[in-house]
Every structure is written in C-alpha cells, then in structure tokens.
Design a protein around this motif. Sequence first.
Motif, short mmCIF file in Angstrom:
data_model
loop_
_atom_site.label_atom_id
_atom_site.label_comp_id
_atom_site.label_asym_id
_atom_site.label_seq_id
_atom_site.Cartn_x
_atom_site.Cartn_y
_atom_site.Cartn_z
N VAL A 1 1.00 -1.08 -0.04
CA VAL A 1 -0.05 0.16 0.11
C VAL A 1 0.54 1.38 0.61
O VAL A 1 1.38 1.83 -0.55
N ASN A 2 0.73 1.63 1.08
CA ASN A 2 1.86 3.05 1.40
C ASN A 2 3.39 3.04 1.12
O ASN A 2 3.05 4.05 -0.33
N GLY A 3 3.66 1.71 0.79
CA GLY A 3 4.95 1.44 0.70
C GLY A 3 5.12 2.13 -1.41
O GLY A 3 6.36 2.92 -1.49
N ARG A 4 4.38 1.32 -1.26
CA ARG A 4 4.03 0.85 -3.03
C ARG A 4 4.32 2.27 -3.67
O ARG A 4 4.46 2.44 -4.77
N THR A 5 2.48 3.01 -2.95
CA THR A 5 2.51 3.82 -4.00
C THR A 5 3.68 4.83 -3.78
O THR A 5 4.08 5.52 -4.63
N LEU A 6 4.36 5.65 -2.58
CA LEU A 6 5.91 6.47 -3.22
C LEU A 6 7.08 5.43 -3.82
O LEU A 6 7.00 6.60 -3.92
N PHE A 7 6.70 4.33 -3.63
CA PHE A 7 7.77 4.21 -4.05
C PHE A 7 7.92 4.36 -5.82
O PHE A 7 8.35 4.41 -6.73
N PHE A 8 6.20 4.13 -5.74
CA PHE A 8 6.10 3.95 -8.00
C PHE A 8 6.40 5.73 -7.85
O PHE A 8 6.73 5.95 -8.91
N ALA A 9 5.45 6.25 -7.32
CA ALA A 9 5.32 7.66 -7.41
C ALA A 9 7.25 7.98 -7.64
O ALA A 9 6.87 9.44 -8.16
N ASN A 10 7.83 7.80 -6.84
CA ASN A 10 9.35 8.30 -7.05
C ASN A 10 9.90 7.46 -8.56
O ASN A 10 11.12 8.25 -9.18
N PHE A 11 9.86 6.32 -8.77
CA PHE A 11 9.97 5.89 -9.79
C PHE A 11 9.83 6.82 -10.82
O PHE A 11 10.93 6.41 -11.84
N TYR A 12 7.87 6.83 -10.83
CA TYR A 12 7.94 7.62 -12.18
C TYR A 12 8.76 8.34 -12.66
O TYR A 12 8.29 9.47 -13.65
N ILE A 13 9.02 9.45 -11.18
CA ILE A 13 9.39 11.41 -10.85
C ILE A 13 10.48 11.32 -12.46
O ILE A 13 10.74 11.74 -13.35
N LEU A 14 11.60 9.88 -11.18
CA LEU A 14 12.78 9.33 -12.11
C LEU A 14 13.14 9.25 -13.47
O LEU A 14 14.05 9.32 -14.60
N LEU A 15 11.81 8.51 -13.83
CA LEU A 15 11.68 7.72 -14.95
C LEU A 15 11.22 9.08 -15.64
O LEU A 15 12.44 8.71 -17.01
N ASN A 16 10.24 9.77 -16.10
CA ASN A 16 10.15 10.86 -16.97
C ASN A 16 11.27 11.66 -16.75
O ASN A 16 11.92 12.55 -17.71
N ALA A 17 11.82 12.19 -15.89
CA ALA A 17 13.19 12.94 -15.41
C ALA A 17 14.70 12.32 -16.30
O ALA A 17 14.89 13.32 -17.31
N GLY A 18 14.88 11.32 -16.59
CA GLY A 18 15.97 10.54 -17.29
C GLY A 18 15.38 10.08 -18.90
O GLY A 18 16.50 11.16 -19.70
N THR A 19 14.16 10.17 -19.15
CA THR A 19 13.81 10.57 -20.31
C THR A 19 13.43 11.50 -20.80
O THR A 19 14.39 12.44 -22.18
N LEU A 20 13.69 12.80 -20.08
CA LEU A 20 13.51 14.53 -20.31
C LEU A 20 14.93 14.53 -20.71
O LEU A 20 14.91 15.15 -21.98
N LEU A 21 15.45 14.15 -19.68
CA LEU A 21 17.65 14.53 -19.94
C LEU A 21 18.02 13.99 -21.25
O LEU A 21 18.67 14.62 -21.77
N MET A 22 17.02 12.75 -21.71
CA MET A 22 18.00 12.01 -22.34
C MET A 22 17.62 12.81 -24.30
O MET A 22 18.18 12.72 -24.76
#
Length: 188
Positions: free
Chosen positions: A32-53
């Motif tokens: 629940v909350n652990g996975r919600t926070l995990f995926f929120a952080n993950f998708y922020i980094l995922l999109n930032a990495g893609t934008l950077l590339m």
Amino acid sequence: MRMAFIISMRGMSETVLIYLFYWLVTEQTPAVNGRTLFFANFYILLNAGTLLMLLMGTNRLIDRYGLVFSLVTLPVAVFLGSIYLIFNTAMVVTYVLRIVDTAFEQSFYFQGVDRLLLEIDESRAPYIRPILQGLAVRVGRGFGAALILVLALGIGVSNSHMAVFFAAILLVWIATALSLHRSPKGSA
C-alpha cells in the motif's frame, strides 16, 4: 524481416524486464503506502531520465553515429545491467534498468525505428508498417509472457536464471541490430 525481429525482441525484453522489476518490487517493498511512494518516486525519475536523454540531442547523436547506433544503444545498456542481475537480484539495479530502458527507448530506439520505417517503399508501406509497429511488438511481448509462464511457473526457474534468459534475449537483439550495419557510418 530483421526489422520485425528487432521489434519483436524489444517487446520480449520489455516484458521480461517488467516481470523482474515487479517481482522485486512485490518482494522488497511494503504494501500500500510503501508501494505508492515507491512508484511515485520511480515515475518521477523515469520521466526525468527520459526528458534528460531527449534534451541531450539524441537526434544529433543518431545523425552522427547512424541508425544501428540508435537501435543497439538500448539493448547494450540494459544488457550491461542485466549481467549484475544474474549474480545479485538487487532492487536498485532493476530500478535503474527500468529508467535506462525507458529513457533509451524514447530517445534512441524509437527514433531509429521511425527512421527505418521512413525507408520503406511507399507502395509497401501500408502493409509493412502496421506489421512492424503493431504485430511484431505484440508477438514479442506475447512470446515473452509465455516464456515467463513456462520458466517461472512451469519449470520454476529462479529470478537469477530469469536474468540469464533476459541477457540472452538482449544478446540476440544486439546481434540482429548489428546485422543491419551496411555502411562505415552505421546507417541501415
């Protein structure tokens, strides 16, 4: 045929990587909350990495190094990370691999596939493009999912063995992409 195979291998590798990623998330992240926070952080980094590339001017890199470069960058980068997964299935590695996978897919791989699709003869394009853009990737994903079921549930392989399977898929993909090399500059 090689282009269809490359696209199919991409679909298969994506399916296997996502399987490994979600398996580790489920195993190592509280519900629940652990996975919600995990995926929120993950998708922020995922999109930032893609934008950077994309901001790094991947089109200029493709123009300079050729289409084969754009098609081989993703599997080579992910292959190097998968070698670590074979010996140590660490969440941080799959986390980084998923970010690199998506960033390189959006910046190099899709750009290269789009350029190759433009080279298809206009009279054959209405038939070949839908096969390459839709059918080939779906066949790869479906085949990857079927193999995961057979390997994980049927045979009961460990996730480190699944990482070996993943690395093998990537090697086949790399070899096929390199087979497109026709000129000294690396364009197909």
